[in-house]
Enzyme design. Structure first.
Site, short mmCIF file in Angstrom:
data_model
loop_
_atom_site.label_atom_id
_atom_site.label_comp_id
_atom_site.label_asym_id
_atom_site.label_seq_id
_atom_site.Cartn_x
_atom_site.Cartn_y
_atom_site.Cartn_z
CB ILE A 10 -0.98 -0.01 1.19
CG1 ILE A 10 -2.19 0.89 0.92
CG2 ILE A 10 -0.30 0.35 2.49
CD1 ILE A 10 -3.44 0.47 1.66
N GLY B 231 0.02 -5.41 0.64
CA GLY B 231 -1.17 -5.42 -0.21
C GLY B 231 -1.02 -6.26 -1.46
CG ASP C 70 -3.88 -7.99 1.51
OD1 ASP C 70 -4.16 -8.86 2.34
OD2 ASP C 70 -3.39 -6.88 1.82
CD GLU D 274 -0.30 -6.31 5.22
OE1 GLU D 274 -0.93 -6.20 4.16
OE2 GLU D 274 0.50 -7.25 5.43
CG ASP E 257 -7.07 -3.96 6.97
OD1 ASP E 257 -6.38 -3.96 5.93
OD2 ASP E 257 -7.37 -2.92 7.59
#
Length: 273
Positions: free
Chosen positions: A69, A123, A126, A146, A154
């Protein structure tokens, strides 16, 4: 086709049913900006609805797949004021929006193959875990990062990774945030195969993608849908679900064509979906 700030869609050969979706912020290591989270589901929805698309290959432009991110976008998350309940509710809605952007990969009926080179961090993992098939180069590296940013991951890694690499491996990777290699990713089952170079990966993934894209689109989209749904169902309910699915989809022109082609020893040709 829509132009994006953070993505690029490419059809490499005019007649191909394989489309390439590139994370396209190479100067930022394809870090995920606020624009990405609104553009990514739109791009996948457009590819999903396009009858010329049977399969999507997802990869990164430049040196990395995705470095996580964009940290500049995290600043606004920490600037809450006023009623703690209301600011918490607002943050929860924002997280749900970001989650939904990643889940768009699973919502897309067409299979999504991830081809990873360079870094796949935070991310990026993810997104990777939401893809249907995963490959990487020997020099690729991964990190569930993270925890090092004081965040509980998340956007899906903690939910999807255990089913892919096993609960124990997922816990260790998520708690340490350590970097791990392409060969370790292969050993754990995070990727199906590793390639010696990006050139080799692009060539081999291209051939595999064309092979899947030539199959019955009804059978391919059905296989993705049933496998996904079966993760959350007992064996009995999963079998019931596929029986219901096939009662609607099995009797098709694709089935007739597949049987005819097999009998006539030729390649089948299927209509667009």
């Amino acid at each position: 086709m829509e132009q994006f700030k953070t993505l690029e869609i490419v059809q490499k050969t005019p007649s191909s049913r394989v489309f390439h979706l590139y994370l396209n912020r190479p100067s930022h290591g394809n870090a995920l900006s606020p624009d990405f989270f609104s553009e990514f589901p739109r791009a996948l929805a457009a590819l999903d609805q396009n009858p010329d698309v049977n399969l999507i290959v997802l990869s990164g432009a430049g040196k990395h797949f995705c470095t996580g991110i964009d940290l500049s976008s995290l600043g606004s998350v920490n600037s809450h004021s006023g009623d703690r309940g209301r600011s918490g509710e607002k943050l929860r809605r924002h997280i749900k929006f970001l989650q939904d952007s990643v889940t768009a990969v699973e919502r897309c009926r067409k299979p999504v193959i991830a081809a990873v080179h360079g870094g796949c961090i935070g991310g990026g993992v993810d997104i990777l875990t939401a893809c249907d098939i995963r490959f990487c180069t020997e020099d690729a590296f991964f990190s569930v990062k993270e925890v090092d940013l004081a965040i509980t991951a998340d956007l899906g890694t903690l939910q999807r990774l255990p089913a892919i690499v096993g609960y124990g491996n997922a816990m260790e990777l998520a708690l340490t945030g350590r970097r791990f290699s392409g060969s370790e990713a292969k050993e754990m089952g995070l990727v199906s195969k590793i390639f010696s170079s990006k050139g080799e990966m692009d060539k081999e993934v291209g051939l595999l993608a064309e092979g899947i894209a030539a199959k019955s689109p009804l059978a391919v989209t059905g296989t993705k849908a049933v496998l996904q749904r079966s993760r959350d169902l007992s064996l009995e309910l999963g079998l019931d679900y596929v029986a219901t699915w096939n009662s609607a989809m099995l009797v098709s022109d694709d089935l007739t064509e597949a049987v005819s082609a097999h009998t006539q020893k030729r390649k089948p040709v299927f209509a667009k979906l």
